[in-house]
Scaffold this motif. Structure first.
Motif, PDB file in Angstrom:
ATOM      1  N   GLU A 154      86.276 104.337 -10.255  1.00 27.21           N
ATOM      2  CA  GLU A 154      85.970 104.034 -10.740  1.00 27.21           C
ATOM      3  C   GLU A 154      84.544 103.897 -11.318  1.00 27.21           C
ATOM      4  OE1 GLU A 154      84.659  99.008 -12.620  1.00 27.21           O
ATOM      5  OE2 GLU A 154      86.289  99.943 -11.018  1.00 27.21           O
ATOM      6  N   THR A 155      83.884 104.972 -12.389  1.00 29.81           N
ATOM      7  CA  THR A 155      82.819 106.132 -12.737  1.00 29.81           C
ATOM      8  C   THR A 155      82.277 105.229 -14.115  1.00 29.81           C
ATOM      9  OG1 THR A 155      84.150 106.881 -14.054  1.00 29.81           O
ATOM     10  CG2 THR A 155      83.823 107.842 -11.797  1.00 29.81           C
ATOM     11  N   GLN A 156      81.561 105.056 -14.124  1.00 30.45           N
ATOM     12  CA  GLN A 156      80.608 104.484 -15.102  1.00 30.45           C
ATOM     13  C   GLN A 156      81.155 104.467 -16.926  1.00 30.45           C
ATOM     14  OE1 GLN A 156      77.712 102.781 -14.894  1.00 30.45           O
ATOM     15  NE2 GLN A 156      78.074 102.080 -16.641  1.00 30.45           N
ATOM     16  N   HIS A 157      81.804 105.478 -17.019  1.00 29.89           N
ATOM     17  CA  HIS A 157      81.991 105.812 -18.287  1.00 29.89           C
ATOM     18  C   HIS A 157      84.132 105.112 -18.149  1.00 29.89           C
ATOM     19  CE1 HIS A 157      84.825 109.353 -16.092  1.00 29.89           C
ATOM     20  NE2 HIS A 157      85.570 108.616 -17.330  1.00 29.89           N
ATOM     21  N   ILE A 158      83.851 105.205 -17.169  1.00 39.91           N
ATOM     22  CA  ILE A 158      85.092 104.124 -16.823  1.00 39.91           C
ATOM     23  C   ILE A 158      84.935 102.171 -17.436  1.00 39.91           C
ATOM     24  CG2 ILE A 158      87.065 103.001 -15.823  1.00 39.91           C
ATOM     25  CD1 ILE A 158      87.304 105.913 -14.618  1.00 39.91           C
ATOM     26  N   ARG A 159      83.596 102.692 -16.277  1.00 34.91           N
ATOM     27  CA  ARG A 159      83.459 100.893 -16.837  1.00 34.91           C
ATOM     28  C   ARG A 159      83.192 100.425 -18.318  1.00 34.91           C
ATOM     29  NH1 ARG A 159      79.489 102.206 -12.538  1.00 34.91           N
ATOM     30  NH2 ARG A 159      80.928 102.303 -10.356  1.00 34.91           N
ATOM     31  N   ASP A 160      82.401 101.386 -18.807  1.00 35.85           N
ATOM     32  CA  ASP A 160      82.326 101.192 -20.430  1.00 35.85           C
ATOM     33  C   ASP A 160      82.950 101.014 -20.764  1.00 35.85           C
ATOM     34  OD1 ASP A 160      79.384 101.824 -19.652  1.00 35.85           O
ATOM     35  OD2 ASP A 160      79.174 103.867 -20.687  1.00 35.85           O
TER      36      ASP A 160
END
Length: 65
Positions: free
Chosen positions: A54-60
């Motif tokens: 889970e990376t920042q662009h997935i969280r976004d």
């Protein structure tokens, strides 16, 4: 006599084409072997994590749902 010279040049052309194809096959085979050996060493790296990350662009993206 000129007909005999033409046949010799055609034969030489066909021989050269055959040699070129054979040389290309040898080069293609050695290139594949080199690539295969480098990918095996990459798989042995213990630092590489497998699975879901889970990376920042997935969280976004999840926040937009």
């Amino acid at each position: 006599m000129s007909e005999q010279k033409t046949n010799n040049s055609r034969r030489q052309l066909l021989k050269n084409i055959g040699l070129s194809v054979a040389a290309g096959a040898v080069v293609a085979g050695t290139t594949t072997a080199v690539q295969a050996s480098t990918t095996e060493t990459d798989k042995k790296d213990p630092k590489t994590k497998k699975g879901y990350h889970e990376t920042q662009h997935i969280r976004d993206y999840y926040n937009t749902l």
